[in-house]
Motif scaffolding. Structure first.
Motif, PDB file in Angstrom:
ATOM      1  N   GLN A   3       0.812  -1.211   0.000  1.00 51.63           N
ATOM      2  CA  GLN A   3       0.000   0.000   0.000  1.00 51.63           C
ATOM      3  C   GLN A   3       0.847   1.264   0.000  1.00 51.63           C
ATOM      4  O   GLN A   3       0.385   2.310   0.425  1.00 51.63           O
ATOM      5  N   GLY A   4       2.047   1.181  -0.461  1.00 51.67           N
ATOM      6  CA  GLY A   4       2.876   2.359  -0.623  1.00 51.67           C
ATOM      7  C   GLY A   4       3.862   2.567   0.498  1.00 51.67           C
ATOM      8  O   GLY A   4       3.775   1.957   1.569  1.00 51.67           O
ATOM      9  N   THR A  21       3.452   4.259  -4.676  1.00 51.76           N
ATOM     10  CA  THR A  21       3.007   2.890  -4.893  1.00 51.76           C
ATOM     11  C   THR A  21       3.525   2.479  -6.262  1.00 51.76           C
ATOM     12  O   THR A  21       4.268   3.234  -6.906  1.00 51.76           O
ATOM     13  N   PHE A 134      -2.302   5.656   1.341  1.00 49.95           N
ATOM     14  CA  PHE A 134      -2.744   5.166   0.034  1.00 49.95           C
ATOM     15  C   PHE A 134      -3.913   4.208   0.230  1.00 49.95           C
ATOM     16  O   PHE A 134      -3.791   3.181   0.889  1.00 49.95           O
ATOM     17  N   VAL A 140      -4.473   8.098  -3.616  1.00 49.95           N
ATOM     18  CA  VAL A 140      -3.938   8.670  -2.387  1.00 49.95           C
ATOM     19  C   VAL A 140      -5.100   9.233  -1.578  1.00 49.95           C
ATOM     20  O   VAL A 140      -6.031   9.818  -2.138  1.00 49.95           O
TER      21      VAL A 140
END
Length: 314
Positions: A3-4, A21, A134, A140
């Motif tokens: 998830q980043g 991401t 994210f 985002v």
């Protein structure tokens, strides 16, 4: 990448945070109003945020927006245009151009998956916080919280101010049922004067009828800000590029952010060519005016007002 993740870096001498991401990347400068200076679709390498070409920076608290870099995505709060607060206990206190927080340094902290930024008011007793994360690989999410540090109710305007790179023919998409706009500003009064109303999307202008849902060609006579007159029933707006199939979509809670404004500049302001979708908690830029028409948001004494914004790139 899951998830980043967030990493610290440097841009033009300013510490920045870069969130990524597999499909999206953004860059935030906490020292400059925690503004976003880059928002990239990594699948296509499209940079969505516009830059004036000026060096990053501003002239400090209460300075004119035009004296800064005028680029990227700033937060406008607790007002938008310069005005004064109309009610006690802060009656007569000045609200600077574009509000207080865009020109101030925010305090930042970060985990691997979240970036937190916060700032406290100068002329007014509040704390504004936002948390970046994210929601998905191409979305985002920004969670906002406004805390009133006083015992008195505090009314405010907040609006996102993402200046987007555009080109002729791109399409603005808004929820169904929006059929009228109200003019806040129009260069050369192309759409009329403050508070004049026009139909949407085909609006009568001094040059005939214009389709406001389609980005026009560069024209040094065009720069305008308008609000949809109705409260939103769906918190959403999008800008799409029919030539490439790409789009940017903003989603937000319509009960907390009930209004939508548009800034469209095809050269009439500064010779610049950009466009902004501005979800807003109130209407018509001037907090004094918004409070008088009961179109400002209010946070109760010692209370907290929360909302969020999700930005999806496709």
């Amino acid at each position: 990448m899951g998830q980043g993740q967030w990493t610290k870096s440097n841009r033009e001498g300013y510490p920045v945070w870069i969130g990524e991401t597999e499909k999206i990347s953004l860059c935030i400068v906490p020292g400059l109003g925690s503004k976003v200076v880059s928002l990239v679709n990594r699948s296509t390498n499209r940079e969505w945020l516009w830059s004036s070409g000026k060096a990053l920076g501003n002239e400090g608290y209460a300075s004119a927006f035009s004296a800064g870099d005028e680029s990227g995505w700033d937060e406008m709060f607790p007002g938008i245009i310069e005005s004064t607060y109309p009610d006690e206990p802060w009656k007569g206190r000045r609200i600077p151009d574009h509000g207080e927080v865009w020109s101030m340094s925010w305090v930042d902290s970060c985990t691997e998956t979240e970036l937190r930024c916060k700032v406290e008011g100068v002329a007014f007793p509040y704390r504004l916080e936002k948390v970046y994360s994210f929601a998905s690989e191409n979305t985002v999410r920004i969670d906002y919280s406004l805390t009133n540090l006083s015992d008195s109710p505090f009314s405010f305007l907040w609006a996102a101010h993402p200046l987007l790179q555009v080109r002729e023919g791109m399409k603005l998409n808004v929820p169904e049922g929006l059929e009228e706009i109200e003019v806040s500003y129009s260069e050369g009064q192309r759409l009329g004067e403050f508070q004049d109303k026009r139909s949407w999307p085909n609006a009568t202008s001094c040059g005939g009828t214009v389709d406001l849902s389609v980005i026009g060609a560069t024209d040094r006579s065009v720069a305008e800000k308008y609000y949809f007159t109705n409260k939103l029933t769906v918190g959403m707006a999008a800008l799409s590029d029919p030539d490439t199939g790409e789009s940017i979509t903003l989603r937000f809670p319509e009960d907390k952010v009930p209004y939508l404004a548009i800034w469209a500049n095809s050269g009439g302001y500064g010779g610049y060519y950009h466009f902004a979708i501005e979800p807003a908690t109130g209407r018509m830029d001037d907090l004094n005016h918004a409070m008088n028409t009961n179109e400002a948001a209010t946070v109760e004494g010692r209370g907290t007002y929360r909302w969020h914004l999700e930005v999806t790139l496709t």
